[in-house]
Design a protein around this motif. Structure first.
Motif, PDB file in Angstrom:
ATOM      1  N   ALA A   1       0.881  -1.179   0.000  1.00 42.46           N
ATOM      2  CA  ALA A   1       0.000   0.000   0.000  1.00 42.46           C
ATOM      3  C   ALA A   1       0.909   1.218   0.000  1.00 42.46           C
ATOM      4  O   ALA A   1       2.112   1.105   0.290  1.00 42.46           O
ATOM      5  N   SER A   2       0.349   2.390  -0.292  1.00 43.07           N
ATOM      6  CA  SER A   2       1.163   3.600  -0.156  1.00 43.07           C
ATOM      7  C   SER A   2       1.181   4.009   1.315  1.00 43.07           C
ATOM      8  O   SER A   2       0.340   3.548   2.107  1.00 43.07           O
ATOM      9  N   SER A   3       2.137   4.861   1.688  1.00 45.09           N
ATOM     10  CA  SER A   3       2.373   5.128   3.114  1.00 45.09           C
ATOM     11  C   SER A   3       1.169   5.786   3.795  1.00 45.09           C
ATOM     12  O   SER A   3       0.997   5.646   5.004  1.00 45.09           O
ATOM     13  N   LYS A   4       0.288   6.443   3.018  1.00 43.51           N
ATOM     14  CA  LYS A   4      -0.868   7.092   3.669  1.00 43.51           C
ATOM     15  C   LYS A   4      -1.807   6.062   4.316  1.00 43.51           C
ATOM     16  O   LYS A   4      -2.615   6.400   5.165  1.00 43.51           O
ATOM     17  N   ASN A   5      -1.681   4.818   3.909  1.00 43.01           N
ATOM     18  CA  ASN A   5      -2.552   3.782   4.475  1.00 43.01           C
ATOM     19  C   ASN A   5      -1.895   2.945   5.566  1.00 43.01           C
ATOM     20  O   ASN A   5      -2.535   2.051   6.127  1.00 43.01           O
TER      21      ASN A   5
ATOM     22  N   ASP B   1       5.650  -0.250   1.068  1.00 40.69           N
ATOM     23  CA  ASP B   1       5.175   0.877   0.249  1.00 40.69           C
ATOM     24  C   ASP B   1       5.586   0.637  -1.207  1.00 40.69           C
ATOM     25  O   ASP B   1       6.756   0.796  -1.563  1.00 40.69           O
ATOM     26  N   TYR B   2       4.604   0.259  -2.019  1.00 38.97           N
ATOM     27  CA  TYR B   2       4.902  -0.116  -3.409  1.00 38.97           C
ATOM     28  C   TYR B   2       5.377   1.067  -4.236  1.00 38.97           C
ATOM     29  O   TYR B   2       5.926   0.889  -5.326  1.00 38.97           O
ATOM     30  N   THR B   3       5.173   2.295  -3.719  1.00 33.05           N
ATOM     31  CA  THR B   3       5.648   3.460  -4.476  1.00 33.05           C
ATOM     32  C   THR B   3       7.153   3.679  -4.247  1.00 33.05           C
ATOM     33  O   THR B   3       7.780   4.459  -4.954  1.00 33.05           O
TER      34      THR B   3
HETATM   35  N1  LIG Z   1     -12.557 -11.941  -9.240  1.00 31.90           N
HETATM   36  C1  LIG Z   1     -13.453 -11.496  -8.346  1.00 31.90           C
HETATM   37  O1  LIG Z   1     -14.347 -12.220  -7.925  1.00 31.90           O
HETATM   38  C2  LIG Z   1     -13.330 -10.088  -7.811  1.00 31.90           C
HETATM   39  C3  LIG Z   1     -14.169  -9.661  -6.773  1.00 31.90           C
HETATM   40  C4  LIG Z   1     -13.989  -8.367  -6.256  1.00 31.90           C
HETATM   41  C5  LIG Z   1     -13.001  -7.550  -6.800  1.00 31.90           C
HETATM   42  N2  LIG Z   1     -12.247  -8.007  -7.833  1.00 31.90           N
HETATM   43  C6  LIG Z   1     -11.171  -7.190  -8.394  1.00 31.90           C
HETATM   44  O2  LIG Z   1     -10.158  -7.122  -7.398  1.00 31.90           O
HETATM   45  C7  LIG Z   1      -9.427  -5.897  -7.549  1.00 31.90           C
HETATM   46  C8  LIG Z   1      -9.348  -5.222  -6.199  1.00 31.90           C
HETATM   47  O3  LIG Z   1     -10.641  -4.803  -5.824  1.00 31.90           O
HETATM   48  P1  LIG Z   1     -10.796  -3.753  -4.683  1.00 31.90           P
HETATM   49  O4  LIG Z   1     -12.247  -3.525  -4.537  1.00 31.90           O
HETATM   50  O5  LIG Z   1     -10.006  -4.157  -3.498  1.00 31.90           O
HETATM   51  O6  LIG Z   1     -10.073  -2.519  -5.401  1.00 31.90           O
HETATM   52  P2  LIG Z   1      -9.941  -1.066  -4.896  1.00 31.90           P
HETATM   53  O7  LIG Z   1     -10.720  -0.953  -3.632  1.00 31.90           O
HETATM   54  O8  LIG Z   1     -10.278  -0.175  -6.010  1.00 31.90           O
HETATM   55  O9  LIG Z   1      -8.396  -0.916  -4.552  1.00 31.90           O
HETATM   56  C9  LIG Z   1      -7.956   0.362  -4.255  1.00 31.90           C
HETATM   57  C10 LIG Z   1      -6.687   0.246  -3.451  1.00 31.90           C
HETATM   58  O10 LIG Z   1      -5.650  -0.258  -4.270  1.00 31.90           O
HETATM   59  C11 LIG Z   1      -4.439   0.311  -3.817  1.00 31.90           C
HETATM   60  N3  LIG Z   1      -3.483   0.290  -4.912  1.00 31.90           N
HETATM   61  C12 LIG Z   1      -3.591   0.923  -6.105  1.00 31.90           C
HETATM   62  N4  LIG Z   1      -2.524   0.579  -6.866  1.00 31.90           N
HETATM   63  C13 LIG Z   1      -1.767  -0.271  -6.136  1.00 31.90           C
HETATM   64  C14 LIG Z   1      -0.547  -0.961  -6.367  1.00 31.90           C
HETATM   65  N5  LIG Z   1       0.109  -0.863  -7.528  1.00 31.90           N
HETATM   66  N6  LIG Z   1      -0.060  -1.752  -5.393  1.00 31.90           N
HETATM   67  C15 LIG Z   1      -0.697  -1.868  -4.222  1.00 31.90           C
HETATM   68  N7  LIG Z   1      -1.844  -1.236  -3.921  1.00 31.90           N
HETATM   69  C16 LIG Z   1      -2.369  -0.449  -4.888  1.00 31.90           C
HETATM   70  C17 LIG Z   1      -4.787   1.675  -3.335  1.00 31.90           C
HETATM   71  O11 LIG Z   1      -3.927   1.961  -2.247  1.00 31.90           O
HETATM   72  P3  LIG Z   1      -3.041   3.290  -2.263  1.00 31.90           P
HETATM   73  O12 LIG Z   1      -4.031   4.424  -2.294  1.00 31.90           O
HETATM   74  O13 LIG Z   1      -2.253   3.157  -1.015  1.00 31.90           O
HETATM   75  O14 LIG Z   1      -2.242   3.229  -3.529  1.00 31.90           O
HETATM   76  C18 LIG Z   1      -6.246   1.559  -2.887  1.00 31.90           C
HETATM   77  O15 LIG Z   1      -6.354   1.489  -1.496  1.00 31.90           O
HETATM   78  C19 LIG Z   1     -10.183  -5.100  -8.626  1.00 31.90           C
HETATM   79  O16 LIG Z   1      -9.484  -5.299  -9.847  1.00 31.90           O
HETATM   80  C20 LIG Z   1     -11.540  -5.767  -8.710  1.00 31.90           C
HETATM   81  O17 LIG Z   1     -12.120  -5.665  -9.979  1.00 31.90           O
HETATM   82  C21 LIG Z   1     -12.392  -9.253  -8.342  1.00 31.90           C
END
Ligand SMILES: NC(=O)c1ccc[n+]([C@@H]2O[C@H](COP(=O)([O-])OP(=O)(O)OC[C@H]3O[C@@H](n4cnc5c(N)ncnc54)[C@H](OP(=O)(O)O)[C@@H]3O)[C@@H](O)[C@H]2O)c1
Length: 383
Positions: free
Chosen positions: A241-245, A259-261
């Motif tokens: 996650a980024s450091s804000k989390n 922190d992946y950034t």
């Molecule tokens: N197959 C299935 O049944 C299923 C079901 C549900 C969801 N999904 C999929 O699963 C994925 C995740 O869903 P979600 O609802 O958890 O997504 P989400 O809530 O949109 O995820 C947002 C989070 O991702 C973090 N993030 C963004 N880029 C990142 C990176 N490169 N590395 C690490 N963290 C990163 C952000 O953290 P920061 O702000 O700290 O960057 C943010 O907190 C989506 O693609 C969704 O479509 C699939």
């Protein structure tokens, strides 16, 4: 007014965010796959309802203040519910090729609300507050009145707000099935082998002690649930996650935030086999997914739920098992998760709450890829 994020990711193109004129009611009837009269014919309900409509031909979202109610035939086998809140899932508007949506489709699949009808041979009654995840081949829940099949439904945990309830089903069930059913973090998916509240109200956990789990994307809706379930199971949990989390993830019990950034997993592992993980759960995808391969043990498991899952160039390590899957909505499993929520050991995370008229901002917030937990659209004021 909230501005749309400048980063509009692959999950949603900017054209999707352009409001179009509300489609006319006659063609909207198509999206219920039925010409049976709407529910108003059998119940004292309004003639029309507020709804968000996704036009699958033009890839645009619109707000319709006078959409039809679900057809009366649906409420013979499904609960008709008055929606309190619904939640957006990142990437959901790209699912059209995998499901048979008509031209006009209601999005959003998480819901909390109140049952309005009686369904024969089903567990719940009119007036009960329920929540659940509607599967994506069904019309979604971004509307005031929707239907949900009984097997996808569970009672809202005691003490939980209806807004928070809508943040839970999709993320919780996805995380639960990824860790325990697909990832076998506790060795078996048997009900007795996963975290639970027993008949005496005791929390039974610790089944994954000694296991190391990495969650890529730990601060999203799915990742935050996975952190809590894996900690209950006693695993060592690291997440990107980024450091804000970081502070929030620590509050939920995570052992380590990477922190992946600032650093890749390849650099973090630095060839040290002891730092690798028994299970890598990928909720981030893209570059992070390919980087995550460096962190899985030679005999480990790599589970992904992100569209575009790929094995590394040159192939995965021979002993690594992989799984990409789509979650299944199970009300009975959600009920067992509800017991953990009632005990206060698992909670939902609401990034932000929007009115239905603010659908563009709400979808934009999710598509930005940095929501902490779920983006909620609230349709009713009362709890
Ligand atoms: N197959 C299935 O049944 C299923 C079901 C549900 C969801 N999904 C999929 O699963 C994925 C995740 O869903 P979600 O609802 O958890 O997504 P989400 O809530 O949109 O995820 C947002 C989070 O991702 C973090 N993030 C963004 N880029 C990142 C990176 N490169 N590395 C690490 N963290 C990163 C952000 O953290 P920061 O702000 O700290 O960057 C943010 O907190 C989506 O693609 C969704 O479509 C699939």
């Amino acid at each position: 007014m909230h501005n749309l994020p400048s980063l509009v990711t692959t999950s949603i193109t900017s054209s999707l965010l352009k409001a179009s004129a509300a489609p006319n009611t006659k063609s909207l009837l198509d999206y219920y796959h039925s010409s049976t009269p709407p529910t108003t014919a059998i119940m004292s309900l309004p003639e029309t309802q507020k709804a968000i409509i996704f036009n699958t031909t033009t890839n645009t979202l619109s707000y319709d203040p006078s959409a039809p109610l679900p057809p009366a035939s649906a409420s013979e086998t499904e609960y008709l519910i008055q929606v309190h809140s619904t939640a957006i899932t990142n990437g959901e508007l790209t699912w059209a090729p995998f499901v048979n949506w008509p031209e006009y489709h209601v999005p959003c699949y998480d819901v909390s609300g109140t049952i309005l009808n009686r369904v024969a041979n089903s567990p719940f009654e009119p007036g009960q507050k329920v929540y659940g995840r509607v599967m994506a081949d069904h019309e979604g829940t971004a509307r005031q009145y929707t239907t949900i099949i009984p097997s996808e439904t569970a009672l809202v945990p005691k003490g939980l707000s209806m807004v928070e309830a809508a943040s839970i089903p999709m993320s919780a069930l996805t995380a639960w099935q990824a860790l325990f059913e697909q990832g076998l973090l506790t060795g078996s998916y048997d009900k007795g082998s996963v975290p639970r509240v027993d008949g005496e109200g005791q929390i039974i956990g610790g089944q994954a002690q000694g296991k190391r789990l990495l969650i890529l994307g730990a601060a999203g809706g799915v990742g935050l649930m996975a952190v809590q379930f894996a900690k209950l199971a006693g695993a060592y949990v690291a997440g990107t996650a980024s450091s804000k989390n970081t502070a929030y993830l620590k509050e939920l019990g995570i052992d380590e935030v990477i922190d992946y950034t600032q650093i890749s997993m390849q650099a973090w592992v630095a060839g040290d086999a002891a730092k690798k993980f028994d299970l890598v759960f990928d909720c981030a995808g893209r570059k992070s997914m390919l980087d995550g391969w460096h962190a899985v043990k030679d005999d480990g498991v790599y589970v992904s739920v992100v569209p575009g899952f790929k094995e590394p160039e040159g192939g995965k390590p021979a002993g690594v098992r992989t799984a990409w899957f789509v979650m299944v909505s199970r009300g009975e499993e959600l009920e067992r998760i509800s017991r953990l929520i009632e005990k206060g050991v698992v909670k939902g995370t609401v990034d932000s709450v929007w009115k239905i008229e603010e659908f563009e901002e709400a979808f934009g917030k999710t598509a930005g890829g940095h929501a902490r937990g779920k983006v909620i659209i609230k349709l009713a004021d009362e709890e």
